[in-house]
Enzyme design. Structure first.
Site, PDB file in Angstrom:
ATOM      1  N   HIS A 217      95.135  18.822  28.286  1.00  0.00           N
ATOM      2  CA  HIS A 217      96.254  19.755  28.399  1.00  0.00           C
ATOM      3  C   HIS A 217      96.034  20.967  27.510  1.00  0.00           C
ATOM      4  CE1 HIS A 217      97.666  15.540  28.798  1.00  0.00           C
ATOM      5  NE2 HIS A 217      98.172  16.012  29.923  1.00  0.00           N
ATOM      6  N   ASP A 392      74.329  45.622  45.095  1.00  0.00           N
ATOM      7  CA  ASP A 392      74.772  44.856  43.932  1.00  0.00           C
ATOM      8  C   ASP A 392      74.065  45.291  42.654  1.00  0.00           C
ATOM      9  OD1 ASP A 392      72.358  43.925  44.708  1.00  0.00           O
ATOM     10  OD2 ASP A 392      72.941  41.826  44.947  1.00  0.00           O
ATOM     11  N   SER A 437      66.238  39.397  50.365  1.00  0.00           N
ATOM     12  CA  SER A 437      65.753  40.049  51.581  1.00  0.00           C
ATOM     13  C   SER A 437      64.579  40.967  51.274  1.00  0.00           C
ATOM     14  CB  SER A 437      66.887  40.826  52.258  1.00  0.00           C
ATOM     15  OG  SER A 437      67.472  41.726  51.354  1.00  0.00           O
ATOM     16  N   PRO A 546      67.763  52.831  47.710  1.00  0.00           N
ATOM     17  CA  PRO A 546      66.797  52.458  46.665  1.00  0.00           C
ATOM     18  C   PRO A 546      65.534  51.804  47.224  1.00  0.00           C
ATOM     19  CG  PRO A 546      68.708  51.006  46.611  1.00  0.00           C
ATOM     20  CD  PRO A 546      69.048  52.134  47.539  1.00  0.00           C
TER      21      PRO A 546
END
Length: 564
Positions: A217, A392, A437, A546
């Site tokens: 708790h 990202d 990728s 990029p």
């Protein structure tokens, strides 16, 4: 300070709505009208058997309702968030089980004062109704070296007791038995507090600190310290659980067999949980302890507390039989019954390999590769910055990973004289070390190109055909790829090498590099149709892609190296 945002309708109604959600999602569960009690839907199957009833405050989900089902609890009673359930609801649950024809009801209660009082009162009332009731108090907390008079708290070890008691007969009437002291031990660590719906956080924990030995708790633990690595935290926890100088320790010695529960207290990611699980297994095995079973996940939480508890239960053939027995309880994991320790868990890779031999082209190709790697490392921050606009933000890091992997390979290996062999090696490296990728695209390009350049066929025209083959392979596999906007114009220019006069190759290569740079620039105006960038509003993306910039930088580095 404001109470933490929670995805609920109201603080007052969240427990009742959560119980309805649990029961509606499962065909095997029912709710007892007028009470926060979850029951097995097939109570008739309990006739003549011992029923198991547990419960406690809400906020520890999936405990306790998630453990109701054949092979575990017969029913669970819930209180408010972090509040012991009222005796009236506990009694109603006991009587429902009794009226279903059970031979007795065993209450499994965590060692908290409120739970002991309320379950104890309900048990006495049930006995007055002629019910055969027993109570087991679970006290598995290993935090305090000298526990208070109230004794050790009941923590995640409770669910082990739910499981192993599911096939045992009840204790004699009026007998209160303290379990957990000898067979199970638990310790928790927290990186953040939790907050009851509608309330402020349960405690304050300064940034960068963690607390060892909390209750479920958020009640105080035994010490605070700086956050350490997962390996260090796990070692500290296991040292404490098994410390013979502590009155609360679990005696675990080399050669002992244990079942382990790695319990998410609420907000750790699955990734962190897997890291902690690995550390726990390795730490125990390093002490000669046999890890028989491991369950890892969310089993007894503290709302959204970022932390983990470890529970160790000493195991023998009988406890493992009970532990492995099938159950319909929704929160019990689908575990293998194979021992964790002693199992060979690695399979050797069967990759084909041939020993490369260097040749006349080896020094040239080494210099080109070194220049390409330096160029990519130099552009790491620029590529990350470009990627943050629509991705990202890790494109530079990804290319830097590949560059470092190639540099490391160059330090330890001969560059094969056969260009195709080198391209195949590079394809494997980027696929493994670059990942994502980008790694797949580069690997695809290099794999397709490799078959077009050999030791006997490595002139300018062969390289042009190799580049063309690589580009075509990428086009076949991806509908849209901004990197191709830099690569395709360059390859179209390079195809002129097939007819270039002797000595004219460098001029063609220079033009190809310029075409790649202008192609990369043109991606400023491109509307992304694939990848993460495809989810970003077009007007927000005004920088070149990029990946295309990286391709242009690679080709420029090749040119500069060959010029040198």
């Amino acid at each position: 300070l404001e109470p933490k945002k929670k995805l609920i309708n109201s603080a007052d109604g969240c427990v009742d709505e959560a119980l309805v959600g649990l029961v509606r999602a499962s065909g095997g569960l029912s709710l007892l009208k007028g009470h926060r009690v979850v029951l097995r839907s097939d109570l008739d199957n309990l006739r003549g058997k011992v029923a198991l009833l547990s419960g406690g405050g809400s906020g520890h989900e999936p405990a306790h309702g998630g453990y109701v089902g054949a092979g575990m609890l017969s029913a669970a009673v819930a209180g408010g968030v972090f509040a012991s359930p009222p005796p009236a609801s506990i009694l109603a649950a006991i009587l429902s089980l009794h009226n279903a024809g059970t031979s007795g009801v065993l209450l499994i209660v965590k060692n908290y004062t409120g739970d002991r009082l309320n379950f104890g009162l309900a048990a006495e009332q049930a006995r007055n109704h002629g019910v055969n009731v027993d109570m087991v108090i679970v006290a598995d907390d290993c935090a305090f070296n000298q526990p208070s008079k109230a004794g050790r708290r009941g923590l995640c070890g409770t669910i082990f007791i739910h499981k192993v008691k599911s096939n045992t007969d009840p204790y004699t009437p009026h007998h209160v038995c303290c379990v957990g002291v000898l067979i199970a031990g638990t310790l928790g660590v927290s990186l953040s507090p939790c907050s009851v719906p509608g309330c402020l956080p349960s405690f304050e924990l300064p940034p960068g600190e963690m607390e060892l030995g909390l209750g479920i708790h958020g009640e105080p633990g035994i010490k605070r310290s700086q956050v350490a690595s997962a390996d260090e935290i796990v070692k500290t926890m296991i040292d404490h659980i098994t410390n013979p100088d502590s009155q609360s320790h679990l005696s675990v010695n080399s050669g002992d067999s244990v079942v382990v529960c790695v319990n998410n207290l609420g907000a750790l990611s699955c990734l962190e949980m897997a890291v902690v699980t690995r550390a726990t297994i390795i730490c125990l095995e390093s002490r000669g302890v046999v890890v028989a079973r491991v369950m890892s996940g969310s089993f007894m939480t503290s709302l959204e507390m970022a932390g983990v508890s470890l529970t160790l239960m000493k195991a023998n053939l009988e406890t493992l039989r009970l532990f492995d027995a099938k159950t319909a309880a929704s929160a019990w994991p689908n575990l293998s019954s194979v021992s964790v320790s002693g199992r060979s868990y690695m399979i050797e890779s069967q990759a084909m390999s041939t020993r490369p031999q260097d040749g006349p082209l080896s020094p040239v190709m080494r210099k080109v590769l070194e220049r390409v790697c330096s160029a990519l490392l130099g552009k790491q921050e620029e590529l990350n910055s470009l990627d943050r606009a629509a991705g990202d933000g890790d494109c530079g890091n990804t290319h830097a990973q590949a560059a470092k992997a190639i540099q490391e390979w160059l330090r330890d290996h001969v560059v094969p004289g056969c260009p195709g062999q080198l391209l195949s090696v590079l394809a494997g490296l980027v696929q493994e070390k670059m990942g994502g990728s980008s790694g797949a695209l580069y690997s695809l390009f290099l794999t397709a190109a490799a078959g077009h350049v050999t030791e006997g066929r490595s002139n300018a025209a062969a390289w042009a055909n190799a580049m063309h083959a690589g580009t075509q392979a990428m086009r076949r596999c991806v509908a849209v790829c901004p990197s191709l906007d830099a690569l395709c114009p360059a390859v179209d220019e390079l195809m002129k090498l097939t007819k270039a006069p002797p000595g004219g190759e460098m001029a063609v290569l220079q033009n190809a590099v310029e075409k790649a740079s202008s192609g990369a620039e043109s991606t400023r105006d491109l509307t992304a149709r694939a990848g993460r960038a495809s989810y970003i509003a077009a007007e927000r993306v005004t920088l070149p892609d990029p990946g295309a910039v990286a391709v242009a930088a690679i080709l420029k580095a090749v040119l500069e190296s060959l010029k040198g």
